[in-house]
Design a protein around this motif. Structure first.
Motif, PDB file in Angstrom:
ATOM      1  N   MET A  30     -29.276  27.090  38.588  1.00 15.82           N
ATOM      2  CA  MET A  30     -29.337  28.463  37.929  1.00 15.82           C
ATOM      3  C   MET A  30     -29.931  29.450  39.087  1.00 15.82           C
ATOM      4  O   MET A  30     -30.231  30.181  39.070  1.00 15.82           O
ATOM      5  CB  MET A  30     -29.922  28.688  36.951  1.00 15.82           C
ATOM      6  CG  MET A  30     -29.417  27.990  35.254  1.00 15.82           C
ATOM      7  SD  MET A  30     -27.728  28.639  35.039  1.00 15.82           S
ATOM      8  CE  MET A  30     -27.972  30.093  34.144  1.00 15.82           C
ATOM      9  N   SER A  31     -30.954  29.173  39.646  1.00 11.81           N
ATOM     10  CA  SER A  31     -30.704  29.385  41.140  1.00 11.81           C
ATOM     11  C   SER A  31     -29.647  30.030  42.061  1.00 11.81           C
ATOM     12  O   SER A  31     -30.401  31.025  42.791  1.00 11.81           O
ATOM     13  CB  SER A  31     -31.926  28.393  41.634  1.00 11.81           C
ATOM     14  OG  SER A  31     -30.946  27.371  42.766  1.00 11.81           O
ATOM     15  N   ASN A  32     -29.211  29.338  41.769  1.00 12.28           N
ATOM     16  CA  ASN A  32     -27.699  30.094  43.007  1.00 12.28           C
ATOM     17  C   ASN A  32     -27.092  31.159  41.984  1.00 12.28           C
ATOM     18  O   ASN A  32     -26.228  31.222  42.648  1.00 12.28           O
ATOM     19  CB  ASN A  32     -27.328  29.030  43.844  1.00 12.28           C
ATOM     20  CG  ASN A  32     -27.859  28.104  44.625  1.00 12.28           C
ATOM     21  OD1 ASN A  32     -28.446  29.110  45.053  1.00 12.28           O
ATOM     22  ND2 ASN A  32     -27.251  27.656  44.665  1.00 12.28           N
ATOM     23  N   VAL A  33     -27.080  31.231  40.467  1.00  4.68           N
ATOM     24  CA  VAL A  33     -26.687  32.422  40.405  1.00  4.68           C
ATOM     25  C   VAL A  33     -26.432  34.019  40.424  1.00  4.68           C
ATOM     26  O   VAL A  33     -26.920  34.235  41.267  1.00  4.68           O
ATOM     27  CB  VAL A  33     -26.642  32.344  38.560  1.00  4.68           C
ATOM     28  CG1 VAL A  33     -26.341  33.478  37.950  1.00  4.68           C
ATOM     29  CG2 VAL A  33     -26.095  31.412  37.871  1.00  4.68           C
ATOM     30  N   VAL A  34     -24.920  35.140  41.140  1.00  5.06           N
ATOM     31  CA  VAL A  34     -25.106  35.995  41.195  1.00  5.06           C
ATOM     32  C   VAL A  34     -24.415  36.957  40.043  1.00  5.06           C
ATOM     33  O   VAL A  34     -23.627  35.958  39.266  1.00  5.06           O
ATOM     34  CB  VAL A  34     -24.344  36.295  42.156  1.00  5.06           C
ATOM     35  CG1 VAL A  34     -25.197  35.423  43.076  1.00  5.06           C
ATOM     36  CG2 VAL A  34     -22.855  35.761  42.306  1.00  5.06           C
ATOM     37  N   VAL A  35     -24.900  37.657  40.054  1.00  2.00           N
ATOM     38  CA  VAL A  35     -23.976  39.079  38.976  1.00  2.00           C
ATOM     39  C   VAL A  35     -21.934  39.115  39.728  1.00  2.00           C
ATOM     40  O   VAL A  35     -21.891  39.378  40.877  1.00  2.00           O
ATOM     41  CB  VAL A  35     -24.157  40.384  39.123  1.00  2.00           C
ATOM     42  CG1 VAL A  35     -23.357  41.321  37.672  1.00  2.00           C
ATOM     43  CG2 VAL A  35     -25.388  40.618  38.288  1.00  2.00           C
ATOM     44  N   ASP A  36     -21.577  39.340  38.609  1.00  2.00           N
ATOM     45  CA  ASP A  36     -20.009  39.288  39.195  1.00  2.00           C
ATOM     46  C   ASP A  36     -19.651  40.602  39.420  1.00  2.00           C
ATOM     47  O   ASP A  36     -19.797  41.845  38.752  1.00  2.00           O
ATOM     48  CB  ASP A  36     -18.604  39.063  38.246  1.00  2.00           C
ATOM     49  CG  ASP A  36     -17.629  39.347  38.173  1.00  2.00           C
ATOM     50  OD1 ASP A  36     -16.970  39.356  39.534  1.00  2.00           O
ATOM     51  OD2 ASP A  36     -16.703  38.461  37.280  1.00  2.00           O
ATOM     52  N   PRO A  37     -19.626  40.580  40.587  1.00  2.00           N
ATOM     53  CA  PRO A  37     -19.019  41.952  41.170  1.00  2.00           C
ATOM     54  C   PRO A  37     -18.017  43.172  40.738  1.00  2.00           C
ATOM     55  O   PRO A  37     -18.135  44.418  40.925  1.00  2.00           O
ATOM     56  CB  PRO A  37     -19.571  42.170  42.882  1.00  2.00           C
ATOM     57  CG  PRO A  37     -18.499  40.494  42.782  1.00  2.00           C
ATOM     58  CD  PRO A  37     -18.979  39.936  41.877  1.00  2.00           C
ATOM     59  N   ASN A  38     -16.870  42.836  39.862  1.00  2.00           N
ATOM     60  CA  ASN A  38     -16.353  42.990  39.187  1.00  2.00           C
ATOM     61  C   ASN A  38     -15.876  43.212  38.404  1.00  2.00           C
ATOM     62  O   ASN A  38     -14.869  43.649  37.229  1.00  2.00           O
ATOM     63  CB  ASN A  38     -14.390  42.515  39.680  1.00  2.00           C
ATOM     64  CG  ASN A  38     -14.589  42.160  41.084  1.00  2.00           C
ATOM     65  OD1 ASN A  38     -14.312  43.758  42.110  1.00  2.00           O
ATOM     66  ND2 ASN A  38     -13.806  41.020  41.856  1.00  2.00           N
ATOM     67  N   TYR A  39     -17.262  42.759  37.879  1.00  2.00           N
ATOM     68  CA  TYR A  39     -17.287  43.329  36.273  1.00  2.00           C
ATOM     69  C   TYR A  39     -17.230  44.104  35.389  1.00  2.00           C
ATOM     70  O   TYR A  39     -18.229  45.360  36.206  1.00  2.00           O
ATOM     71  CB  TYR A  39     -18.828  41.965  34.839  1.00  2.00           C
ATOM     72  CG  TYR A  39     -18.774  42.557  34.169  1.00  2.00           C
ATOM     73  CD1 TYR A  39     -18.436  41.365  32.859  1.00  2.00           C
ATOM     74  CD2 TYR A  39     -19.994  42.929  33.801  1.00  2.00           C
ATOM     75  CE1 TYR A  39     -18.192  41.376  31.928  1.00  2.00           C
ATOM     76  CE2 TYR A  39     -20.513  43.398  32.479  1.00  2.00           C
ATOM     77  CZ  TYR A  39     -19.580  42.265  31.522  1.00  2.00           C
ATOM     78  OH  TYR A  39     -20.088  42.574  29.937  1.00  2.00           O
ATOM     79  N   PRO A  41     -17.926  45.850  31.457  1.00  2.00           N
ATOM     80  CA  PRO A  41     -18.075  45.993  30.545  1.00  2.00           C
ATOM     81  C   PRO A  41     -16.323  46.456  29.422  1.00  2.00           C
ATOM     82  O   PRO A  41     -15.748  47.001  29.650  1.00  2.00           O
ATOM     83  CB  PRO A  41     -19.381  47.071  30.046  1.00  2.00           C
ATOM     84  CG  PRO A  41     -19.768  47.233  31.076  1.00  2.00           C
ATOM     85  CD  PRO A  41     -19.048  47.133  32.570  1.00  2.00           C
ATOM     86  N   LEU A  42     -16.611  46.036  28.178  1.00  2.00           N
ATOM     87  CA  LEU A  42     -15.666  45.801  27.332  1.00  2.00           C
ATOM     88  C   LEU A  42     -15.272  47.460  27.589  1.00  2.00           C
ATOM     89  O   LEU A  42     -14.424  47.360  27.073  1.00  2.00           O
ATOM     90  CB  LEU A  42     -15.472  45.905  26.243  1.00  2.00           C
ATOM     91  CG  LEU A  42     -14.659  45.697  25.201  1.00  2.00           C
ATOM     92  CD1 LEU A  42     -13.811  44.146  25.676  1.00  2.00           C
ATOM     93  CD2 LEU A  42     -15.109  44.891  23.233  1.00  2.00           C
ATOM     94  N   PHE A  43     -16.376  48.613  26.908  1.00  2.00           N
ATOM     95  CA  PHE A  43     -16.455  49.544  26.758  1.00  2.00           C
ATOM     96  C   PHE A  43     -15.542  50.318  27.860  1.00  2.00           C
ATOM     97  O   PHE A  43     -14.519  50.934  27.695  1.00  2.00           O
ATOM     98  CB  PHE A  43     -17.236  51.288  26.471  1.00  2.00           C
ATOM     99  CG  PHE A  43     -16.979  51.844  26.156  1.00  2.00           C
ATOM    100  CD1 PHE A  43     -16.417  52.236  25.180  1.00  2.00           C
ATOM    101  CD2 PHE A  43     -17.437  52.763  26.767  1.00  2.00           C
ATOM    102  CE1 PHE A  43     -16.752  53.687  24.328  1.00  2.00           C
ATOM    103  CE2 PHE A  43     -17.454  54.332  26.634  1.00  2.00           C
ATOM    104  CZ  PHE A  43     -16.720  54.576  25.626  1.00  2.00           C
ATOM    105  N   GLY A  44     -15.801  50.765  29.001  1.00  2.00           N
ATOM    106  CA  GLY A  44     -15.382  50.366  30.470  1.00  2.00           C
ATOM    107  C   GLY A  44     -13.999  50.507  30.572  1.00  2.00           C
ATOM    108  O   GLY A  44     -13.126  51.259  31.347  1.00  2.00           O
ATOM    109  N   ARG A  45     -13.751  48.859  29.944  1.00  2.00           N
ATOM    110  CA  ARG A  45     -12.097  48.443  30.006  1.00  2.00           C
ATOM    111  C   ARG A  45     -11.508  50.002  28.533  1.00  2.00           C
ATOM    112  O   ARG A  45     -10.225  49.636  29.003  1.00  2.00           O
ATOM    113  CB  ARG A  45     -12.324  47.071  29.776  1.00  2.00           C
ATOM    114  CG  ARG A  45     -12.511  46.512  30.846  1.00  2.00           C
ATOM    115  CD  ARG A  45     -12.156  45.069  30.454  1.00  2.00           C
ATOM    116  NE  ARG A  45     -13.398  44.478  30.314  1.00  2.00           N
ATOM    117  CZ  ARG A  45     -13.320  43.000  29.798  1.00  2.00           C
ATOM    118  NH1 ARG A  45     -12.495  42.117  28.970  1.00  2.00           N
ATOM    119  NH2 ARG A  45     -14.790  43.002  29.059  1.00  2.00           N
TER     120      ARG A  45
END
Length: 72
Positions: A30-39, A41-45
């Protein structure tokens, strides 16, 4: 007698599908976990879907930069 009639003998230990317990799961670093840059949220979709249905283009949203390139 059953073999002569076309029956078969059941296997001694039939395979049983069970969920793996915690000791059998793979390790995750878990030390190499990064946020998905293309994520998004459901509301935004949902908002983007309604915008596309209304005729607005989704091209105004900037492309996220990736790990392998600089987003060009």
């Amino acid at each position: 007698m059953m073999l002569a009639l076309g029956g078969h003998q059941p296997k001694a230990n039939p395979p049983v599908r069970q969920r793996p317990h915690r000791g059998m799961l793979p390790d995750v670093d878990m030390s190499n976990v990064v946020v998905d840059p293309n994520y998004r949220p459901l509301f935004g979709r949902f908002v983007a879907l309604i915008g596309r249905l209304a005729g607005r283009s989704g091209a105004a949203r900037p492309v996220a930069r990736t790990m392998s390139g600089d987003g060009r």
